[in-house]
Design a protein around this motif. Structure first.
Motif, PDB file in Angstrom:
ATOM      1  N   ASP A 153       0.878  -1.247   0.062  1.00 38.79           N
ATOM      2  CA  ASP A 153       0.132  -0.062  -0.063  1.00 38.79           C
ATOM      3  C   ASP A 153       1.024   1.384  -0.081  1.00 38.79           C
ATOM      4  O   ASP A 153       2.161   1.194  -0.167  1.00 38.79           O
ATOM      5  CB  ASP A 153      -1.047   0.067   1.011  1.00 38.79           C
ATOM      6  N   ASN A 154       0.235   2.295  -0.093  1.00 40.28           N
ATOM      7  CA  ASN A 154       0.932   3.756  -0.352  1.00 40.28           C
ATOM      8  C   ASN A 154       2.075   3.715   1.041  1.00 40.28           C
ATOM      9  O   ASN A 154       3.190   4.304   1.033  1.00 40.28           O
ATOM     10  CB  ASN A 154       0.037   4.891  -0.111  1.00 40.28           C
ATOM     11  N   LYS A 157       5.023   1.569   1.051  1.00 41.91           N
ATOM     12  CA  LYS A 157       5.804   2.066  -0.085  1.00 41.91           C
ATOM     13  C   LYS A 157       6.681   3.332   0.560  1.00 41.91           C
ATOM     14  O   LYS A 157       7.808   3.603   0.317  1.00 41.91           O
ATOM     15  CB  LYS A 157       5.044   2.565  -1.540  1.00 41.91           C
ATOM     16  N   GLU A 158       5.821   4.058   1.041  1.00 45.92           N
ATOM     17  CA  GLU A 158       6.698   5.327   1.749  1.00 45.92           C
ATOM     18  C   GLU A 158       7.802   4.829   2.725  1.00 45.92           C
ATOM     19  O   GLU A 158       8.781   5.348   2.998  1.00 45.92           O
ATOM     20  CB  GLU A 158       5.667   6.196   2.434  1.00 45.92           C
TER      21      GLU A 158
END
Length: 264
Positions: A153-154, A157-158
Motif C-alpha cells: 500500500d502507499n 511504499k513510503e
C-alpha cells in the motif's frame, strides 16, 4: 658410512620440512542453543588454524563440527551425534602483515562504531526484497501491505523508501552503540568466536551487532570495527564466521530496528 649418511639425510629432510616459526592464529566459532537432550541439531562449530610460514600465514585447517541428538531405538534414548568435517586449505595464504595488523587492532580501542567509519565502508543499497523479507520474519508484513489485496500500500511504499534512504540511521547507531563498560551474558543460546594468538584470547559475541565490543583475556573490552574488515578479508567465503563478521550485517540490524519502531 651408509647408515650414517641415511641418518644425516633424514635429519636434513626433517629440518627442511619445518616452518620457520610455530606462531599460530586459531579461531573457534560456535553457534547453538541448549535443547536439553531433545532430538535435533543444537550446535555448529568451526575451527580455523593459520600457521606462520616465512612471510605468510597459511590456513592449514578448516574444520566444521555439527552436534545433534538422534534417537537410538536399541536403548530408547537420545544419543549425542558428532559430525566432523575437515577441509584442507593448503593454498590459502595470508600476508603476515595482515595477521599482524589483526592482532594490533584486536588490542586497540578505536571507538569507531559511528557513521563516519561505517558510511565509508558500507554498500548503501537496501533492496525492497530485503525489507519485506525482514518484515515477514518479524511477523510484521502487515505494516507494508494491504490486508485485502496483499499488495504494497502507499504507507508501505513510503516506509520502504525511508529505509532505503537510511532515515534515522544516526539515531539507530546511537541506540545500539556498544559500550566497553557493559558485559552482557547469555544463557541457553550462544553465538561467538574465540580468537587465540600466542598467550592472548579475544572473544566476539554476535548477539551484539557485529560482535562488538571485543573482550580481551576475559577482562578488558574494546570497540574496533577494523577487526571485522580484516576477518572478512582473510576468512574463507564459505565460512559461517565470514557472514557473521561482515559489516553489511548492520543493514539487516537497521531494518529490524526501523520496523520495530514503526509501531511505537
Amino acid at each position: 658410512m651408509i647408515k650414517l649418511y641415511t641418518i644425516l639425510f633424514l635429519i636434513s629432510v626433517k629440518l627442511i620440512g619445518q616452518t620457520s616459526s610455530e606462531k599460530e592464529l586459531v579461531l573457534k566459532y560456535s553457534i547453538g542453543k541448549h535443547n536439553f537432550g531433545e532430538i535435533g541439531q543444537y550446535e555448529t562449530k568451526e575451527i580455523l588454524k593459520f600457521q606462520e610460514n616465512d612471510s605468510f600465514f597459511i590456513l592449514t585447517e578448516f574444520q566444521t563440527i555439527t552436534n545433534s541428538y538422534v534417537y537410538n531405538s536399541e536403548t530408547e534414548k537420545n544419543d549425542l551425534k558428532i559430525s566432523d568435517t575437515i577441509i584442507k586449505s593448503v593454498n590459502k595464504r595470508i600476508e603476515k602483515k595482515e595477521i599482524e595488523n589483526l592482532v594490533k587492532q584486536l588490542n586497540q580501542n578505536e571507538n569507531n562504531f559511528n557513521s563516519d567509519f561505517i558510511d565509508a565502508k558500507l554498500s548503501k543499497k537496501i533492496t525492497k526484497k530485503d525489507i519485506l523479507k525482514t518484515a515477514k520474519k518479524r511477523g510484521q508484513i502487515f505494516l507494508f501491505v494491504d490486508d485485502e489485496t496483499g499488495k504494497l500500500d502507499n504507507f508501505g511504499k513510503e516506509k520502504i523508501k525511508e529505509i532505503q534512504n537510511y532515515k534515522n540511521f544516526e539515531e539507530y547507531l546511537k541506540e545500539i552503540n556498544p559500550s566497553i563498560n557493559n558485559l552482557v551474558v547469555y544463557f541457553d543460546i550462544w553465538n561467538f568466536v574465540e580468537i587465540t594468538y600466542l598467550s592472548s584470547n579475544y572473544k566476539m559475541d554476535f548477539h551484539s551487532v557485529l560482535g562488538q565490543p571485543i573482550r580481551i583475556n576475559n577482562s578488558n573490552q574494546i570497540v574496533n570495527l577494523k577487526v571485522n574488515l580484516i576477518l572478512s578479508k582473510i576468512l574463507p567465503k564459505k565460512s559461517l564466521l565470514t557472514k557473521e563478521t561482515a559489516l553489511e550485517n548492520i543493514k539487516t540490524s537497521y531494518i529490524h530496528w526501523f520496523i520495530k519502531n514503526m509501531e511505537l
